[in-house]
Design an enzyme around this catalytic site. Structure first.
Site, PDB file in Angstrom:
ATOM      1  N   GLU A   1      34.791  44.631  33.989  1.00  0.00           N
ATOM      2  CA  GLU A   1      35.020  44.295  32.588  1.00  0.00           C
ATOM      3  C   GLU A   1      33.714  43.833  31.952  1.00  0.00           C
ATOM      4  OE1 GLU A   1      38.078  41.775  29.709  1.00  0.00           O
ATOM      5  OE2 GLU A   1      37.954  41.261  31.841  1.00  0.00           O
TER       6      GLU A   1
ATOM      7  N   GLN B   1      32.010  33.840  46.862  1.00  0.00           N
ATOM      8  CA  GLN B   1      31.974  35.293  47.054  1.00  0.00           C
ATOM      9  C   GLN B   1      33.285  35.962  46.676  1.00  0.00           C
ATOM     10  OE1 GLN B   1      33.043  36.519  51.450  1.00  0.00           O
ATOM     11  NE2 GLN B   1      31.373  35.025  51.524  1.00  0.00           N
TER      12      GLN B   1
ATOM     13  N   HIS C   1      39.740  43.273  38.748  1.00  0.00           N
ATOM     14  CA  HIS C   1      38.375  43.621  38.371  1.00  0.00           C
ATOM     15  C   HIS C   1      37.437  42.447  38.602  1.00  0.00           C
ATOM     16  CE1 HIS C   1      40.193  41.945  34.592  1.00  0.00           C
ATOM     17  NE2 HIS C   1      39.062  41.243  34.601  1.00  0.00           N
TER      18      HIS C   1
ATOM     19  N   GLU D   1      30.246  40.329  47.884  1.00  0.00           N
ATOM     20  CA  GLU D   1      30.013  40.718  49.277  1.00  0.00           C
ATOM     21  C   GLU D   1      30.509  42.148  49.427  1.00  0.00           C
ATOM     22  OE1 GLU D   1      31.436  39.686  53.862  1.00  0.00           O
ATOM     23  OE2 GLU D   1      32.302  38.593  52.177  1.00  0.00           O
TER      24      GLU D   1
END
Length: 352
Positions: free
Chosen positions: A177, A19, A131, A90
């Protein structure tokens, strides 16, 4: 080979990158955004009214597996979540943020480590998380479709110095991205492909994720006198057998063959020698990214070995009311959640 980490703690406890946690303002905006534009599925949801927050776990599954997913928020979906081979976003929603006009998320990309005349210069905070990413067959076609769907962009494919990649913005302003993987790799139009974090010391951070967490270094990219990117991944045994030299010419193409995401560590050269440099982890103001997480076979034993190896902890399994999870700290201070494989929070969450 040292980059294989065959004897790592994480490898012994079957640690799997599971996660990336992002705080969000409004789940009614964020969940449909990732479903509509990137084919993600809500695979589980927790409600914790006593703590005034809910968690939404989003996965981009293989299309053939999507129909077998259980309804989110059930015991069946929880069992899937904590035994899965995949990786989720999450999304954490703290109640009331959706109605607060002053609430905003820090994307991780504005900071005082940029030149003062830079558009993203922000006093008092150093950039940290950067990102997430999706790999796609055609960045230009994907970007056109996203623009047509009303998605905003930080950078279109032909803008800036780096041509052929793009950065979309989610409803909270997190950067996404858009990365080319080429045609014919997967039939699905997108796969969740990376989480990027800036790091102070690349050598120490790679050693942590390789030797402690059991990830493999699968690619290294260097821009001399500027920055380096290091890509680490939780690999299957078959993928591990086929790993190529991360510094070699074939590593970039091999990376595009992975369905699962990598952890991209970005090191701006020289920060390791600056005793005052400290990335902002996102867990104090300004808030945004929270942590990455792994599921493991024996939480207590793995945490004990990590402590013996000198790893600091924000939360041990015995701290607080949730004994099925812990938070270690990587060399940059980023939180790394560890969750017992097969965990349940029945009776703590209000779902069941």
């Amino acid at each position: 080979q040292p980059q294989m980490a065959a004897g790592s703690i994480g490898r012994r406890f079957n640690a799997s990158f599971q996660q990336t946690m992002l705080r969000i303002k409004d789940p009614k905006m964020s969940v449909p955004f990732y479903e509509k534009h990137f084919g993600m599925k809500l695979v589980h949801k927790y409600d914790f009214p006593q703590y005034k927050f809910s968690l939404y776990f989003m996965e981009r599954p293989r299309d053939a597996d999507a129909s077998a997913l259980a309804a989110p928020g059930t015991k069946e979906s929880e069992a899937y979540l904590w035994s899965m081979n995949g990786t989720t976003l999450e999304l954490t929603h703290n109640y009331g943020s959706e109605d607060d006009p002053n609430f905003s998320i820090w994307s991780g990309n504005a900071g005082c480590d940029l030149p003062k005349d830079a558009p993203l210069y922000r006093e008092g905070v150093v950039r940290g998380f950067g990102h997430i990413a999706f790999n796609v067959p055609d960045v230009y076609a994907c970007s056109e479709a996203l623009v047509a769907g009303g998605v905003k962009f930080q950078k279109l494919p032909d803008e800036g110095r780096m041509k052929g990649i793009a950065f979309a913005l989610d409803p909270d302003g997190y950067w996404i991205e858009i990365v080319p993987r080429g045609e014919g790799v997967f039939p699905e139009p997108h796969n969740l492909s990376q989480t990027m974090m800036r790091v102070k010391d690349a050598t120490k951070t790679i050693a942590f994720y390789r030797d402690i967490m059991g990830m493999d270094l699968v690619r290294a990219m260097h821009i001399p006198n500027d920055f380096s990117n290091y890509f680490l991944c939780t690999l299957t045994p078959e993928q591990r057998e086929a790993v190529v030299d991360p510094e070699g010419p074939h590593a970039k193409d091999r990376l595009k063959q992975y369905w699962q995401p990598v952890l991209e560590l970005t090191h701006n050269h020289g920060t390791e020698n600056d005793e005052n440099f400290q990335v902002h982890t996102g867990n104090t103001e300004p808030l945004g990214f929270g942590h990455i997480g792994f599921i493991v076979d024996d939480l207590n034993a793995m945490c004990a070995e990590m402590e013996e190896a000198g790893v600091p902890f924000h939360k041990r399994p015995t701290d607080g009311s949730m004994s099925n999870l812990a938070f270690a700290l990587d060399p940059n201070g980023y939180r790394v959640e560890l969750v017992q494989r097969g965990a349940t929070y029945a009776g703590v969450c209000s779902n069941f």
